[in-house]
Design a protein around this motif. Structure first.
Motif, short mmCIF file in Angstrom:
data_model
loop_
_atom_site.label_atom_id
_atom_site.label_comp_id
_atom_site.label_asym_id
_atom_site.label_seq_id
_atom_site.Cartn_x
_atom_site.Cartn_y
_atom_site.Cartn_z
N VAL A 8 51.75 18.28 44.17
CA VAL A 8 51.92 17.01 43.47
C VAL A 8 52.52 17.25 42.08
CG1 VAL A 8 50.81 14.86 42.78
CG2 VAL A 8 49.84 16.22 44.64
N GLU A 9 53.51 16.42 41.70
CA GLU A 9 54.05 16.46 40.34
C GLU A 9 54.14 15.05 39.79
OE1 GLU A 9 56.53 19.37 38.60
OE2 GLU A 9 57.30 19.97 40.57
N LEU A 10 54.29 14.96 38.47
CA LEU A 10 54.34 13.69 37.76
C LEU A 10 55.64 13.57 36.99
CD1 LEU A 10 52.91 11.11 36.53
CD2 LEU A 10 52.03 12.66 34.74
N GLU A 24 49.27 9.02 34.93
CA GLU A 24 48.65 10.29 34.54
C GLU A 24 47.29 10.47 35.21
OE1 GLU A 24 50.64 10.96 30.11
OE2 GLU A 24 48.61 10.11 30.28
N ARG A 25 46.51 9.39 35.25
CA ARG A 25 45.19 9.48 35.88
C ARG A 25 45.32 9.68 37.39
NH1 ARG A 25 40.57 4.70 36.06
NH2 ARG A 25 39.00 5.90 37.20
N VAL A 78 54.33 11.59 41.84
CA VAL A 78 53.70 10.45 41.19
C VAL A 78 54.62 10.03 40.05
CG1 VAL A 78 51.67 9.60 39.97
CG2 VAL A 78 51.42 11.32 41.78
N ALA A 79 54.93 8.74 39.98
CA ALA A 79 55.95 8.30 39.03
C ALA A 79 55.70 6.88 38.57
CB ALA A 79 57.33 8.40 39.68
N THR A 80 56.42 6.52 37.53
CA THR A 80 56.54 5.12 37.13
C THR A 80 57.84 4.60 37.73
OG1 THR A 80 57.63 5.79 35.09
CG2 THR A 80 55.23 5.51 35.01
N ILE A 129 52.10 4.49 32.42
CA ILE A 129 52.12 5.94 32.23
C ILE A 129 50.72 6.45 31.92
CG2 ILE A 129 52.97 7.84 30.80
CD1 ILE A 129 55.52 6.24 30.35
N GLU A 130 50.08 5.83 30.95
CA GLU A 130 48.74 6.22 30.55
C GLU A 130 47.84 5.00 30.49
OE1 GLU A 130 50.09 6.33 25.84
OE2 GLU A 130 49.86 8.18 26.98
N GLU A 131 46.55 5.22 30.47
CA GLU A 131 45.60 4.11 30.50
C GLU A 131 45.70 3.24 29.27
OE1 GLU A 131 41.81 5.93 31.21
OE2 GLU A 131 42.03 5.72 33.36
#
Length: 362
Positions: A279-281, A264-265, A307-309, A252-254
């Motif tokens: 684009v959405e997350l 996120e990046r 963009v997803a996990t 999800i995050e760095e």
């Protein structure tokens, strides 16, 4: 029997060969008192829902308690819709019900409900009471169904979808919620444990081999992450031509420990490249309300790139999405990659799955 034939005639699309065989293979054993688990292995297709519906309605007695579990709430809200559509579009069809009632001399009235971790307080208590008193015939839910205060009046059939996501003990606990519960587990990704059970006789196995008519095989390619700019340019052109796509990242995050791309990046970079509103997350740390809104916009086609996990790993059905990009593909297991690729290839257009890997591969 009579109900089976009436149901088959009411289905709005043609059942493929293995589905016909499976409906017979799963119904007949379920009529008997034997509670040997059944494993339904399927491609990512709606046909298995037909097998479920036929099982749901034809097991005697007609009015029974059934549960279906699936793991993620964000996915469950979407994937329960085909079941809902089948139950109320087929089982509630006035002509079909009239024909079944006339043939069986019974009055069928199927009540469907949904139980997830989102249900709190009075709403949850009302659902539990309806289940305990026998007012609910089919309950669809997540892990919430495993809780000790979930009591069935007469549970006869338990269906576990995406069964590779559940532990053996969880599946057995669900089966213990009734006196003679038949267990049907379904997956598009058979795991060694399930294959071993099938081989040594503790689980019967059925396989749906065909995809629905019109679906094409998914083209899968391995691409080095050094070519990511090329991938983004091609993706931009495809979106301009009307495509929808997923871009999956492992984090999800760095992280200071794990050197993988964070969603996120990547979302920020792709939004800068492709433009606002395209684009959405979505990821697991978001609230249910936010995730629902994001998924609604993607399903409706307003969002072109999601963009997803791995929160979108199972159950998401968007036929217009035909591109899947998995970044740091070497980080994912084979079952995960299989599930992620299964999010595309659900429509009539050719679909592509790009697996981006970081060199060197071990």
């Amino acid at each position: 029997g009579v109900i089976f034939e009436l149901l088959i005639k009411s289905v709005v699309f043609k059942l493929e060969g293995s589905n016909k065989n499976i409906t017979n293979k799963t119904i007949r054993p379920l009529i008997n008192p034997n509670t040997t688990p059944k494993n339904l292995s399927k491609p990512d297709a709606p046909d298995h829902l037909i097998s479920l519906l036929i099982n749901f309605i034809t097991i005697p007695p007609t009015k029974i308690k059934i549960t279906k579990t699936k793991i993620y709430e964000i996915i469950l809200e979407i994937s329960s819709l085909p079941i809902n559509s089948l139950i109320f579009g087929v089982a509630k069809n006035s002509r079909l019900i009239a024909a079944i009632n006339a043939a069986t001399h019974k009055n069928i009235d199927i009540n469907l409900n949904l139980l997830t971790g989102r249900d709190k307080g009075t709403a949850r208590n009302n659902k539990l009471n309806d289940l305990k008193e026998g007012k609910t015939d089919i309950i669809i839910g997540t892990h919430a169904l495993f809780q000790s205060d979930v009591v069935f009046k007469d549970l006869r059939l338990a269906v576990v979808d995406e069964q590779h996501r559940f532990g053996v003990r969880q599946r057995l606990e669900l089966g213990k919620k009734g006196s003679a519960v038949d267990l049907l587990v379904m997956t598009a990704t058979p795991i060694p444990r399930s294959l071993a059970l099938a081989q040594y006789g503790d689980m019967d196995i059925s396989i749906i081999r065909e995809k629905p008519p019109g679906r094409k095989p998914i083209k899968t390619a391995l691409i080095s992450s050094s070519r990511i700019d090329e991938v983004v340019d091609k993706l931009k052109q495809s979106i301009a031509d009307g495509a929808q796509a997923y871009w999956v990242c492992p984090l999800i995050e760095e992280s200071e420990v794990l050197h993988y791309t964070a969603a996120e990046r990547r979302f920020a970079q792709l939004r800068a490249k492709l433009g606002e509103g395209i684009v959405e997350l979505v990821h697991g740390k978001m609230s249910s309300e936010i995730k629902d809104k994001i998924m609604d916009r993607f399903v409706s086609g307003k969002t072109k790139l999601l963009v997803a996990t791995t929160v979108i790993e199972v159950g998401v059905n968007v036929p217009t999405a035909n591109i899947m990009v998995v970044e740091n593909a070497e980080k994912f297991g084979l079952a995960q990659l299989h599930q992620l690729r299964g999010r595309v290839g659900r429509g009539i257009n050719q679909s592509t799955c790009l697996l981006l890997y970081k060199e060197p591969l071990n």
